[in-house]
Design a protein around this motif. Structure first.
Motif, PDB file in Angstrom:
ATOM      1  N   SER A  26      14.890  52.729  49.192  1.00  0.00           N
ATOM      2  CA  SER A  26      14.264  54.048  49.036  1.00  0.00           C
ATOM      3  C   SER A  26      15.230  55.079  48.464  1.00  0.00           C
ATOM      4  O   SER A  26      14.888  56.262  48.380  1.00  0.00           O
ATOM      5  N   HIS A  95       0.301  35.421  55.817  1.00  0.00           N
ATOM      6  CA  HIS A  95       0.149  36.094  54.524  1.00  0.00           C
ATOM      7  C   HIS A  95      -1.008  35.562  53.683  1.00  0.00           C
ATOM      8  O   HIS A  95      -1.550  36.300  52.847  1.00  0.00           O
ATOM      9  N   TRP A 224       3.089  55.607  60.312  1.00  0.00           N
ATOM     10  CA  TRP A 224       2.783  54.748  59.165  1.00  0.00           C
ATOM     11  C   TRP A 224       1.849  55.448  58.178  1.00  0.00           C
ATOM     12  O   TRP A 224       2.075  55.425  56.966  1.00  0.00           O
ATOM     13  N   ALA A 229       2.299  55.302  49.968  1.00  0.00           N
ATOM     14  CA  ALA A 229       2.056  53.878  49.728  1.00  0.00           C
ATOM     15  C   ALA A 229       3.336  53.182  49.279  1.00  0.00           C
ATOM     16  O   ALA A 229       3.608  52.035  49.662  1.00  0.00           O
ATOM     17  N   GLN A 230       4.140  53.870  48.482  1.00  0.00           N
ATOM     18  CA  GLN A 230       5.396  53.290  48.016  1.00  0.00           C
ATOM     19  C   GLN A 230       6.353  53.050  49.180  1.00  0.00           C
ATOM     20  O   GLN A 230       6.992  51.997  49.268  1.00  0.00           O
ATOM     21  N   HIS A 231       6.448  54.013  50.082  1.00  0.00           N
ATOM     22  CA  HIS A 231       7.351  53.860  51.217  1.00  0.00           C
ATOM     23  C   HIS A 231       6.862  52.776  52.183  1.00  0.00           C
ATOM     24  O   HIS A 231       7.669  52.065  52.789  1.00  0.00           O
ATOM     25  N   GLN A 232       5.555  52.643  52.319  1.00  0.00           N
ATOM     26  CA  GLN A 232       5.024  51.545  53.127  1.00  0.00           C
ATOM     27  C   GLN A 232       5.424  50.197  52.532  1.00  0.00           C
ATOM     28  O   GLN A 232       5.812  49.274  53.258  1.00  0.00           O
ATOM     29  N   GLU A 233       5.341  50.089  51.212  1.00  0.00           N
ATOM     30  CA  GLU A 233       5.721  48.839  50.552  1.00  0.00           C
ATOM     31  C   GLU A 233       7.214  48.573  50.684  1.00  0.00           C
ATOM     32  O   GLU A 233       7.641  47.422  50.815  1.00  0.00           O
ATOM     33  N   LYS A 236       7.705  47.092  54.149  1.00  0.00           N
ATOM     34  CA  LYS A 236       7.253  45.698  54.205  1.00  0.00           C
ATOM     35  C   LYS A 236       8.198  44.780  53.438  1.00  0.00           C
ATOM     36  O   LYS A 236       8.507  43.665  53.895  1.00  0.00           O
ATOM     37  N   SER A 237       8.681  45.239  52.296  1.00  0.00           N
ATOM     38  CA  SER A 237       9.612  44.422  51.507  1.00  0.00           C
ATOM     39  C   SER A 237      10.942  44.248  52.230  1.00  0.00           C
ATOM     40  O   SER A 237      11.530  43.159  52.220  1.00  0.00           O
ATOM     41  N   ARG A 240      10.514  41.625  54.912  1.00  0.00           N
ATOM     42  CA  ARG A 240      10.514  40.265  54.353  1.00  0.00           C
ATOM     43  C   ARG A 240      11.922  39.861  53.933  1.00  0.00           C
ATOM     44  O   ARG A 240      12.330  38.704  54.114  1.00  0.00           O
TER      45      ARG A 240
END
Length: 347
Positions: A26, A95, A224, A229-233, A236-237, A240
């Motif tokens: 980020s 997934h 949340w 939306a970008q920060h949520q992704e 999640k990334s 992972r």
């Protein structure tokens, strides 16, 4: 965000790695402040604390919430995989088999909590455990007072153990006071860091109670939804990434820990008796079937896992050579065998 484990454990390093990745991905726009177990609330109170936003999130394990609904254990991977699945299979179910949607539905609609779950921590396969005396068969477990948790505790109880549930940080003090005769925690480096080798000398593996076990990142729903939306992704990334990068490092640490147990601390590394493993899975299937008969959502998740496993597990058995087949050619020494009776490998 608070973890369910002490900062001294490598499980916590998975948490801090995730936080570091969030900051880097980020460009410093998101900052995760990590806290160890007990900093704000006790480990077993984290789920409610996240939902009420006492903390913004947690790094924990869904198996701790089986007191609310036993379906929780299935989102860890569950005893036996479930249905023979390994870590990749379970992540595939999450997934690509509808698992993540069921996971969210469980927390939101069944438990009516405002949290968002994200898989993050592949803390297995886990050892059978540590004992104050040798275990040669299932009968040797009867009457032992043992630290167990999740639905595995119920399985062992029905198989004759006296089970005690407690957070990881309380296990060694309880053992030193003679309150428990044995315990399951994780295995390898995690167990050494807690000091199991200082109180018990009989360490058994493998286990099938958590041969697949995946910890969760929980984030408060209000927090949340306030993220872009970008920060949520990004979150999640990063989760992972933490899963994939931390896991092989941890496996190497576990390998080194086994050598340390045996050579530095005189721990006997022993194979879990086969009748113990089979009895556990058979009893688990009985308990799961009973639960499915009375808990519709447990049945919904269990059936979903069975359907996914019915496709991937038989196919993998066909395509994948057994790990031990090739490994035994190059590395015939078994940690669970007498080193003096084995020859050196080809490596």
């Amino acid at each position: 965000m608070q973890a369910a484990w002490p900062a001294s454990l490598t499980l916590y390093e998975n948490f801090t790695y995730f936080a570091d990745r969030v900051g880097k991905l980020s460009a410093g726009m998101l900052t995760i402040d990590t806290m160890p177990a007990g900093q704000v609330v006790p480990p077993f109170e984290l789920l409610d604390a996240v939902s009420r936003r006492v903390v913004d999130g947690s790094h924990s394990w869904a198996g701790y919430w089986t007191g609310k609904d036993r379906t929780a254990i299935l989102f860890t991977g569950g005893p036996g995989g479930t249905f023979g699945m390994d870590f990749i299979d379970v992540m595939g179910w999450l997934h690509h088999g509808g698992g993540l949607e069921l996971y969210q539905e469980f927390y939101t609609k069944v438990l009516k909590l405002d949290v968002v779950p994200i898989p993050i921590l592949p803390s297995g396969p886990q050892a059978f455990g540590w004992f104050n005396r040798p275990i040669t068969n299932l009968n040797d477990l009867k009457g032992l007072k043992c630290r167990q948790t999740g639905l595995a505790a119920e399985v062992w109880k029905e198989l004759g153990m006296t089970v005690v549930n407690m957070p990881g940080g309380e296990i060694i003090p309880a053992a030193q006071r003679g309150v428990i005769d044995c315990a399951e925690w994780v295995g390898g480096v995690e167990d050494i860091r807690l000091g199991f080798q200082n109180v018990w000398k009989f360490h058994y593996s493998p286990g099938v109670h958590e041969n697949v076990t995946i910890g969760e990142l929980l984030i408060n729903g209000e927090v949340w939804r306030a993220l872009s939306a970008q920060h949520q992704e990004i979150i999640k990334s990063a989760a992972r990434d933490a899963f994939i990068v931390w896991w092989p490092k941890w496996q190497k640490q576990n390998a080194e820990a086994l050598t340390e147990m045996r050579e530095k601390y005189g721990v006997q590394l022993l194979r879990t008796p086969g009748d113990v493993l089979r009895a556990f899975l058979e009893k688990w299937d009985e308990i799961a079937a009973r639960e499915a008969a009375q808990n519709p959502f447990f049945k919904k998740v269990w059936d979903s896992q069975r359907d996914y496993a019915s496709v991937v597990v038989p196919a993998k058995r066909f395509y994948f050579p057994p790990y031990s087949f090739v490994a035994s050619i190059y590395w015939p020494e078994d940690f669970g065998a007498d080193p003096a009776s084995t020859s050196k490998g080809r490596g």
